[in-house]
Design a protein around this motif. Structure first.
Motif, PDB file in Angstrom:
ATOM      1  N   TRP A  53       2.766   1.825  -3.311  1.00 17.22           N
ATOM      2  CA  TRP A  53       1.561   2.029  -4.253  1.00 17.22           C
ATOM      3  C   TRP A  53       1.463   3.957  -4.246  1.00 17.22           C
ATOM      4  O   TRP A  53       1.508   4.459  -5.166  1.00 17.22           O
ATOM      5  CB  TRP A  53       0.260   1.444  -4.264  1.00 17.22           C
ATOM      6  CG  TRP A  53      -0.746   1.490  -5.404  1.00 17.22           C
ATOM      7  CD1 TRP A  53      -0.502   1.300  -6.674  1.00 17.22           C
ATOM      8  CD2 TRP A  53      -1.903   2.490  -5.297  1.00 17.22           C
ATOM      9  NE1 TRP A  53      -1.581   1.365  -7.140  1.00 17.22           N
ATOM     10  CE2 TRP A  53      -2.294   2.460  -6.505  1.00 17.22           C
ATOM     11  CE3 TRP A  53      -2.517   3.296  -4.311  1.00 17.22           C
ATOM     12  CZ2 TRP A  53      -3.374   2.997  -7.009  1.00 17.22           C
ATOM     13  CZ3 TRP A  53      -3.393   4.002  -4.755  1.00 17.22           C
ATOM     14  CH2 TRP A  53      -3.894   3.840  -5.839  1.00 17.22           C
ATOM     15  N   GLU A  54       1.315   4.197  -2.822  1.00 14.84           N
ATOM     16  CA  GLU A  54       0.935   5.345  -2.647  1.00 14.84           C
ATOM     17  C   GLU A  54       2.107   6.351  -3.075  1.00 14.84           C
ATOM     18  O   GLU A  54       1.761   7.400  -3.702  1.00 14.84           O
ATOM     19  CB  GLU A  54       0.631   5.417  -1.237  1.00 14.84           C
ATOM     20  CG  GLU A  54       0.273   6.661  -0.561  1.00 14.84           C
ATOM     21  CD  GLU A  54       0.310   6.766   0.896  1.00 14.84           C
ATOM     22  OE1 GLU A  54      -0.076   5.875   1.682  1.00 14.84           O
ATOM     23  OE2 GLU A  54       0.963   7.831   1.503  1.00 14.84           O
ATOM     24  N   ARG A  77       2.477   6.265  -7.154  1.00 14.91           N
ATOM     25  CA  ARG A  77       1.130   6.866  -7.951  1.00 14.91           C
ATOM     26  C   ARG A  77       1.343   8.330  -7.949  1.00 14.91           C
ATOM     27  O   ARG A  77       0.764   8.884  -8.870  1.00 14.91           O
ATOM     28  CB  ARG A  77      -0.169   6.518  -6.777  1.00 14.91           C
ATOM     29  CG  ARG A  77      -1.518   6.845  -7.427  1.00 14.91           C
ATOM     30  CD  ARG A  77      -2.345   6.429  -6.242  1.00 14.91           C
ATOM     31  NE  ARG A  77      -2.155   6.900  -4.964  1.00 14.91           N
ATOM     32  CZ  ARG A  77      -2.790   7.625  -4.095  1.00 14.91           C
ATOM     33  NH1 ARG A  77      -4.030   7.424  -4.612  1.00 14.91           N
ATOM     34  NH2 ARG A  77      -2.694   8.050  -2.925  1.00 14.91           N
ATOM     35  N   ASP A  78       1.951   8.864  -6.930  1.00 10.93           N
ATOM     36  CA  ASP A  78       2.160  10.527  -6.901  1.00 10.93           C
ATOM     37  C   ASP A  78       3.698  10.473  -7.059  1.00 10.93           C
ATOM     38  O   ASP A  78       4.169  10.778  -6.167  1.00 10.93           O
ATOM     39  CB  ASP A  78       1.533  10.906  -5.844  1.00 10.93           C
ATOM     40  CG  ASP A  78       1.586  12.395  -5.438  1.00 10.93           C
ATOM     41  OD1 ASP A  78       2.322  13.120  -6.572  1.00 10.93           O
ATOM     42  OD2 ASP A  78       1.097  12.834  -4.613  1.00 10.93           O
ATOM     43  N   ASN A 104       4.800  13.891  -5.391  1.00 13.30           N
ATOM     44  CA  ASN A 104       5.426  13.539  -3.987  1.00 13.30           C
ATOM     45  C   ASN A 104       6.727  12.892  -3.643  1.00 13.30           C
ATOM     46  O   ASN A 104       7.476  12.987  -2.904  1.00 13.30           O
ATOM     47  CB  ASN A 104       4.200  12.658  -3.311  1.00 13.30           C
ATOM     48  CG  ASN A 104       3.468  13.602  -2.242  1.00 13.30           C
ATOM     49  OD1 ASN A 104       4.248  14.232  -1.365  1.00 13.30           O
ATOM     50  ND2 ASN A 104       2.314  13.413  -1.962  1.00 13.30           N
ATOM     51  N   GLU A 152       0.969  -1.143   0.174  1.00 10.57           N
ATOM     52  CA  GLU A 152      -0.018   0.042  -0.086  1.00 10.57           C
ATOM     53  C   GLU A 152       0.867   1.232   0.099  1.00 10.57           C
ATOM     54  O   GLU A 152       0.661   2.197  -0.521  1.00 10.57           O
ATOM     55  CB  GLU A 152      -1.016   0.031   1.230  1.00 10.57           C
ATOM     56  CG  GLU A 152      -1.984  -1.190   1.356  1.00 10.57           C
ATOM     57  CD  GLU A 152      -1.271  -2.235   1.860  1.00 10.57           C
ATOM     58  OE1 GLU A 152      -0.495  -2.198   2.699  1.00 10.57           O
ATOM     59  OE2 GLU A 152      -1.718  -3.623   1.430  1.00 10.57           O
ATOM     60  N   LYS A 153       2.008   1.131   0.745  1.00 12.81           N
ATOM     61  CA  LYS A 153       3.021   2.481   0.774  1.00 12.81           C
ATOM     62  C   LYS A 153       3.648   2.488  -0.268  1.00 12.81           C
ATOM     63  O   LYS A 153       3.749   3.702  -0.897  1.00 12.81           O
ATOM     64  CB  LYS A 153       4.005   2.075   2.220  1.00 12.81           C
ATOM     65  CG  LYS A 153       5.012   3.036   2.269  1.00 12.81           C
ATOM     66  CD  LYS A 153       4.510   4.178   3.060  1.00 12.81           C
ATOM     67  CE  LYS A 153       5.480   5.176   3.309  1.00 12.81           C
ATOM     68  NZ  LYS A 153       4.905   6.620   3.435  1.00 12.81           N
TER      69      LYS A 153
END
Ligand SMILES: [Zn+2]
Length: 186
Positions: A165-166, A169-170, A173, A162-163
């Motif tokens: 991907w987060e 994805r950006d 950031n 999840e981390k």
């Protein structure tokens, strides 16, 4: 094969001794530091596409280059998609236009919203930025070019999915946090 040595460019074929080695003065050349392929070269001489193909030992390299003439010298340039087929790093922006231009087109292509372009430019220039590599002109006359690999931007090994991907994805950031982690952020 294409080889750049001591300011000269050589075209030769290791399995075809009957093929004459071509040897020209090289004015500028970029070699990918990852796959070692010649990305582009500018030289005093002339090789026609039909004879160029003869010197390429791998079939897929026979059509991998574009070529042309400018101001009495010849240039060859590996097509971006041909490079992508053999290398996991991609050329950012136009060749031999320098880091500023590469960063500018990188920001446009990936729609990056970072405020401080200069921090990214400096980090790439100082070769501190993971995910980016400088490719210098072998002859030392033209500005460096930049190659990029997204997976190298940050070490995601052992990171929960999840981390990871987060972060990926950006890209804005991610680049911001990488710049902070290497101390290049204002
Ligand atoms: Zn490469």
């Amino acid at each position: 094969m294409i080889e750049i040595t001591n300011g000269r460019i050589y075209f030769y074929h290791t399995m075809k001794p009957e093929l004459k080695v071509l040897d020209f003065i090289c004015l500028s050349a970029y070699i990918c530091p990852v796959c070692k392929k010649v990305l582009s070269a500018y030289f005093v001489g002339s090789i026609i596409p039909e004879s160029f193909k003869e010197y390429m030992e791998q079939d897929k390299m026979k059509y991998a280059y574009e070529m042309g003439n400018t101001q009495g010298a010849q240039w060859i340039k590996m097509r971006d998609n041909s490079h992508r087929e053999t290398c996991s790093w991609e050329v950012v922006g136009a060749l031999s236009k320098g880091i500023n231009n590469a960063v500018k087109s990188f920001i446009e292509i990936h729609n990056i919203k970072i405020k401080d372009h200069q921090a990214l430019i400096s980090a790439i220039e100082q070769e501190k930025m993971p995910g980016f590599k400088l490719v210098k002109d072998e002859i030392g006359t033209d500005m460096p070019m930049v190659i990029f690999k997204e997976n190298e931007l940050l070490d995601t090994k052992g990171m929960p999915f999840e981390k990871k991907w987060e972060l990926l994805r950006d890209l804005t950031n991610t680049i911001d946090s990488v710049l902070k982690s290497i101390g290049m952020h204002n």
